[in-house]
Design a protein around this motif. Structure first.
Motif, PDB file in Angstrom:
ATOM      1  N   GLU A 100     -61.099  -5.102  36.917  1.00  0.00           N
ATOM      2  CA  GLU A 100     -59.664  -5.005  37.191  1.00  0.00           C
ATOM      3  C   GLU A 100     -59.017  -3.903  36.338  1.00  0.00           C
ATOM      4  N   ILE A 102     -57.143  -5.416  44.283  1.00  0.00           N
ATOM      5  CA  ILE A 102     -55.736  -5.416  43.868  1.00  0.00           C
ATOM      6  C   ILE A 102     -54.938  -4.999  45.097  1.00  0.00           C
ATOM      7  N   GLY A 156     -53.713  -9.139  41.740  1.00  0.00           N
ATOM      8  CA  GLY A 156     -55.165  -9.050  41.663  1.00  0.00           C
ATOM      9  C   GLY A 156     -55.772 -10.336  42.210  1.00  0.00           C
TER      10      GLY A 156
END
Ligand code: AVI
Length: 322
Positions: free
Chosen positions: A65, A316, A194
């Motif tokens: 991420e 995301i 996310g």
């Protein structure tokens, strides 16, 4: 109320009701399928163990991420637009947002967290690191209410939810939460979120069964908490951590399994466990991009863009309120 040191940082306490740990445990263990909600993982030791989980190589989410925010911050900023009001429910240490702030340059940032002390410290640290930033910290339980302090300026509202925390909601809760967010941002507002993706079962199961046993300690810490805070007498050796991917339901399930037939007393109440019986402690749902798109659309959002890694582990999404 502004903080003494930085007039750009203000703290707004909506005095969230702390759900009783005792009531949740006694009720949850009296059910046919024993369960304790995952929000009770996070006492001081539990929060530290969660930080340690984030460092485990098998738990891929933080690394993947973070890289996505670093690589795509400019695209994200373009969709969000300048001078937005950026709102982060469950902001914790406000770590991820720092990867984006300089690029997004919001007019205001509204971190929301149930833990007042934690929120105060994180907001002050953020104010020091980004002296131009206006921070309106709201101490509340975002699963019960999403409200903005009256002092927050007008502007396009964008909610930011990193870390795949939506995955810990069951489907009706996730739907309700997305709907609440849509109400807050309105038509023309946005959501940057996310979400962990469905993937190979072995990769998922490794992520929740790290070799160092940190996730196991995090799970078992619930029993330590019960012993310490509720006069429980759980024998920690008599329970084991179990985490597996339930393919049919598209979720990782975490359980604490009784290694033998036994009784446990908590605050004077006695609970029986058969050998192999479980306490269900957490679900972590994983979504295909189309599945998440459909869920978000039902709440009044349209997906504009998704960024993912080469291994297609994590997504995301940027969505518009429609
Ligand atoms: C907080 N949440 C997104 C984590 C997850 O992956 O569902 C909690 C967690 N439980 C075990 N490991 C991580």
């Amino acid at each position: 109320m502004t903080t003494a040191t930085n007039p750009k940082v203000s703290f707004h306490d909506y005095q969230p009701e702390l759900e009783s740990f005792r009531a949740a445990v006694l009720l949850g263990l009296a059910r046919e399928h024993k369960q304790i909600p995952p929000k009770f993982f996070y006492d001081e030791r539990g929060s530290q163990l969660f930080e340690d989980i984030l460092e485990q190589a098998e738990y891929y989410i933080p690394t993947v991420e973070k890289r996505l925010y670093q690589e795509h911050a400019a695209d994200m900023a373009q969709l969000i637009g300048r001078d937005a009001v950026l709102i982060e429910p469950g902001s914790g240490s406000c770590e991820k947002v720092q990867l984006l702030l300089e690029t997004i340059r919001p007019a205001a940032y509204v971190p929301m967290d149930i833990s007042g002390d934690f929120l105060r410290k994180a907001s002050c640290d953020l104010g020091a690191a980004f002296p131009w930033l206006h921070v309106y910290a709201a101490c509340l339980d975002f699963t019960h209410e999403l409200r903005l302090p009256a002092a927050v300026p007008e502007g396009r509202r964008v909610v930011f939810i990193p870390g795949s925390s939506l995955g810990n909601f069951d489907l009706p809760e996730a739907q309700h939460f997305l709907f609440q967010i849509r109400q807050l941002v309105g038509k023309g507002g946005g959501l940057l979120i996310g979400v962990d993706r469905k993937k190979d079962k072995a990769v998922l199961e490794r992520a929740y069964n790290d070799a160092a046993g940190v996730t196991a300690d995090f799970n078992l810490n619930l029993l330590v908490r019960i012993n310490q805070e509720l006069e429980g007498n759980f024998d920690l050796e008599a329970f084991r951590h179990e985490a597996f991917y339930n393919e049919q339901l598209g979720r990782i399930e975490m359980h604490l399994i009784s290694r033998k037939a036994q009784t446990v007393s908590i605050d004077g109440e006695v609970f029986r466990f058969a050998e192999g019986e479980s306490i269900h402690t957490e679900n972590s749902y994983k979504y295909h991009p189309q599945e998440f798109g459909t869920l978000a659309q039902a709440a009044g959002f349209q997906s504009r863009q998704m960024w993912t890694d080469a291994g297609q582990l994590f997504g995301i999404y940027y969505l518009d309120g429609i």
